[in-house]
Design an enzyme around this catalytic site. Structure first.
Site, PDB file in Angstrom:
ATOM      1  N   GLU A 151      -7.620  -6.993  -3.965  1.00 52.49           N
ATOM      2  CA  GLU A 151      -8.155  -6.633  -2.655  1.00 52.49           C
ATOM      3  C   GLU A 151      -9.080  -7.685  -2.051  1.00 52.49           C
ATOM      4  OE1 GLU A 151      -7.237  -4.462  -0.700  1.00 52.49           O
ATOM      5  OE2 GLU A 151      -6.101  -3.141  -2.005  1.00 52.49           O
ATOM      6  N   ASP A 155      -8.298  -9.826   0.915  1.00 58.54           N
ATOM      7  CA  ASP A 155      -8.401  -9.325   2.284  1.00 58.54           C
ATOM      8  C   ASP A 155      -9.601  -9.924   3.021  1.00 58.54           C
ATOM      9  OD1 ASP A 155      -6.142  -7.825   2.501  1.00 58.54           O
ATOM     10  OD2 ASP A 155      -7.100  -5.879   2.263  1.00 58.54           O
ATOM     11  N   THR A 161       0.842  -1.198   0.000  1.00 56.33           N
ATOM     12  CA  THR A 161       0.000   0.000   0.000  1.00 56.33           C
ATOM     13  C   THR A 161       0.883   1.256   0.000  1.00 56.33           C
ATOM     14  OG1 THR A 161      -1.726  -1.225   1.142  1.00 56.33           O
ATOM     15  CG2 THR A 161      -1.910   1.147   1.221  1.00 56.33           C
ATOM     16  N   GLY A 190       1.577  -0.977   4.733  1.00 55.01           N
ATOM     17  CA  GLY A 190       2.121  -2.072   5.512  1.00 55.01           C
ATOM     18  C   GLY A 190       1.157  -3.153   5.921  1.00 55.01           C
ATOM     19  N   GLU A 211      -3.318  -3.624  -2.974  1.00 53.66           N
ATOM     20  CA  GLU A 211      -3.121  -4.761  -2.065  1.00 53.66           C
ATOM     21  C   GLU A 211      -1.701  -5.288  -2.152  1.00 53.66           C
ATOM     22  OE1 GLU A 211      -3.465  -7.584   0.876  1.00 53.66           O
ATOM     23  OE2 GLU A 211      -4.237  -5.588   0.556  1.00 53.66           O
TER      24      GLU A 211
END
Length: 599
Positions: A449, A452, A410, A497, A430
């Site tokens: 993404e 996630d 990111t 991070g 991502e």
């Protein structure tokens, strides 16, 4: 929006990527980037990003009379060119804005969404979860991007410039090229095995079939043309036009080289999903911390709730500024451990799950959790969550929930203008390199993404608010934050991070607000990250601190990791000057600048 009407040049279709290795001031007018500096102090506004070209784009907008929102969009668009493995129009993010004229903090949730046909079995095959790497490099991982809609919404509500004007600096960088640094080359090399299997990706990022050399110039005329399209036709061209069809086609039929042998699973996003996308307006999270008011991003991000809960736990436990070094780190690690136990259990997309945001941030709940901390010994992970709706002193709900994996990627930027407006903006695709899939001829990578989401429930029999669902936003750790004091802006910060974003942002805030560090010192300080795991991740510089042995004596254990986060920040000094601060070393160092320097 008080936008001007000048538009970018007409759309030009690029048919080939141009690459040159003739040096920093190389081909086609590409200029050497301005030097990176980690701190700048002065008047007229400030910008801090990880990249010198992006910071320069934001500063140019401020110098030309634009406000913080205009400059933030310009800098973000430039990062889409120069830091394309962490950001870009193929991803999403969270935009936090302080409006000095009204004294209010606003947020935009520009997180990616799953397609309307996605369900809890999105990443299951034969009832078993896909290997994470297989899920990442696939169409299944791609959510509907939210970044273009975020830029458009922010400019329309609070900007002074049109989207076309805000895209001009980035379009120019994409056309003329930027100088490849060691970070860019190493990130490309790390993705070589994936990138080479997608011809459209390899054509841009693997010139001559290999990662570009440091000091060479990389151009992306396809992306420049895409920016010109958005400048001419607006973001509807991204979500409804021909480009939308190409995005959907790329997701549903990933353009992998058949000779590669890579099994790239098709995704579920289509043109209907793209046309239906909308950003969300929602109230920021808010906690008081001493004399400060801390505002951040509410769910679908877990950043605001987790940072806020940890701050409340620390405040309930005593005066952080009075702790010894050992006790400060001990309490920081324990508050992080506890708040992550709650985050993993309770936070998801509030449009689909009843997320107890208000209760997680209540002082009553913080008190019920702070009592778990002993100055004499560390807690054991995995720690069970509490029940924020029915807080009971030192109680838990019985079953611990493991930490899901999040990649450490990111990007984050912070901007302030001469009027006192501030933007704290975290954006992402991502993983480093996202899905690895580039929309052919359009010059941008698509996100991954949706990985996630939790592929399966984190604990058997325990409800999981972060499972996939139709149109659902996956939980994020992005933590763009703005701090006020006495109703006036003090600072803004955030970091990339993955899940370490939360602990990095918390550590920067505590360093600046409680430990007497300057903003630059708080960003540069050695980092450690505890996320309800048996061992805390720690940078080598942290492991070299004298407090380490005392912390281990309390029961903490550490595992070494190269670096954690890459924060940026801005701060307003009492005399009205701005400080811009960025990393001196992490990710090759960041870039801080002000409009008129006093140093």
């Amino acid at each position: 929006m008080r936008a001007l009407t000048r538009l970018a040049p007409p759309l030009m279709l690029a048919t080939a990527l141009v690459w040159s290795s003739v040096g920093p001031a190389a081909a086609a007018g590409a200029a050497a980037p301005p030097p990176k500096v980690p701190e700048a102090v002065g008047w007229g506004g400030a910008v801090a990003t990880v990249d010198a070209d992006a910071t320069a784009a934001g500063i140019a907008v401020l110098r030309d009379g634009g406000n913080a929102v205009d400059a933030a969009v310009a800098a973000a668009a430039a990062l889409g060119v120069t830091e394309p493995y962490s950001s870009g129009i193929g991803g999403g993010g969270y935009f936090v804005y302080y409006d000095h004229a009204t004294g209010r903090v606003h947020t935009i949730d520009g997180r990616e969404t799953a397609g309307r046909t996605a369900d809890t079995g999105l990443f299951l095959e034969d009832g078993k979860p896909l290997a994470f790497a297989d899920a990442v490099t696939s169409g299944l991982s791609v959510g509907v991007p939210g970044t273009p809609a975020t830029w458009d919404a922010a400019l329309r509500r609070w900007g002074t410039r049109s989207l076309a004007q805000s895209l001009e600096p980035a379009e120019r960088i994409a056309d003329q090229g930027f100088v490849v640094d060691d970070t860019f080359r190493s990130q490309t090399a790390d993705n070589y095995a994936r990138f080479k299997d997608f011809p459209a990706t390899a054509r841009i990022y693997l010139p001559n079939g290999k990662p570009p050399e440091v000091g060479s110039v990389l151009r992306n005329p396809d992306l420049a043309a895409t920016y010109r399209l958005l400048a001419k036709d607006g973001v509807k061209a991204f979500y409804q036009g021909e480009l939308a069809g190409e995005i959907a086609g790329t997701v549903r039929h990933p353009p992998v080289d058949p000779a590669s042998g890579r099994d790239v699973r098709p995704g579920k996003v289509d043109t209907t999903d793209l046309a239906a996308y909308q950003v969300r307006d929602q109230a920021p999270t808010h906690v008081s911390h001493g004399a400060y008011d801390v505002y951040a991003m509410a769910p679908s991000s877990s950043g605001g709730t987790t940072v806020g809960e940890a701050l409340n736990i620390l405040e309930d436990g005593g005066d952080v500024s009075a702790y010894s070094g050992t006790q400060y780190y001990h309490h920081f690690l324990e508050a992080s451990r506890i708040s992550f136990a709650d985050r993993n259990r309770w936070v998801g997309d509030p449009a689909f799950d009843d997320v107890p945001t208000k209760q997680l941030l209540s002082e009553r709940y913080a008190a019920s959790r702070a009592c778990l901390i002993s100055p004499d010994h560390a807690l054991t992970s995995p720690l069970a969550p509490g029940d924020p709706r029915h807080p009971a002193r030192c109680a838990d709900t019985g079953q611990a929930v493991a930490e899901p994996y999040e990649g450490p990627n990111t990007t984050h930027l912070t901007v302030a203008d001469r009027w006192g407006d501030i933007v704290s903006y975290t954006l992402t695709i991502e993983q480093t390199g996202g899905s690895g899939i580039t929309v052919p001829g359009r010059g941008f990578l698509l996100n991954n993404e949706l990985t996630d989401f939790d592929f399966t429930p984190l604990a058997p029999g325990v409800p999981d608010p972060n499972l996939p669902g139709p149109g659902k936003r996956p939980r994020s750790s992005m933590s763009p934050t703005i701090v006020l004091r006495d109703g006036e802006p003090l600072l803004a910060t955030g970091s990339p991070g993955g899940a370490t974003i939360i602990t990095t942002t918390l550590q920067v805030l505590l360093g600046r607000l409680d430990r007497g560090l300057s903003l630059e010192q708080a960003i540069a300080a050695p980092r450690v990250s505890q996320r309800n795991t048996a061992a805390s991740q720690a940078e080598p510089a942290f492991l070299a601190l004298p407090e380490r042995s005392a912390l281990e004596g309390l029961g903490h254990s550490f595992v070494s990791t190269g670096e954690i986060g890459a924060a940026t920040g801005v701060e307003r000094l009492p005399d009205g000057r701005w400080v811009a601060a960025a990393e001196p070393v992490r990710r090759g160092g960041g870039s801080a600048a002000v409009v008129r320097s006093t140093r």
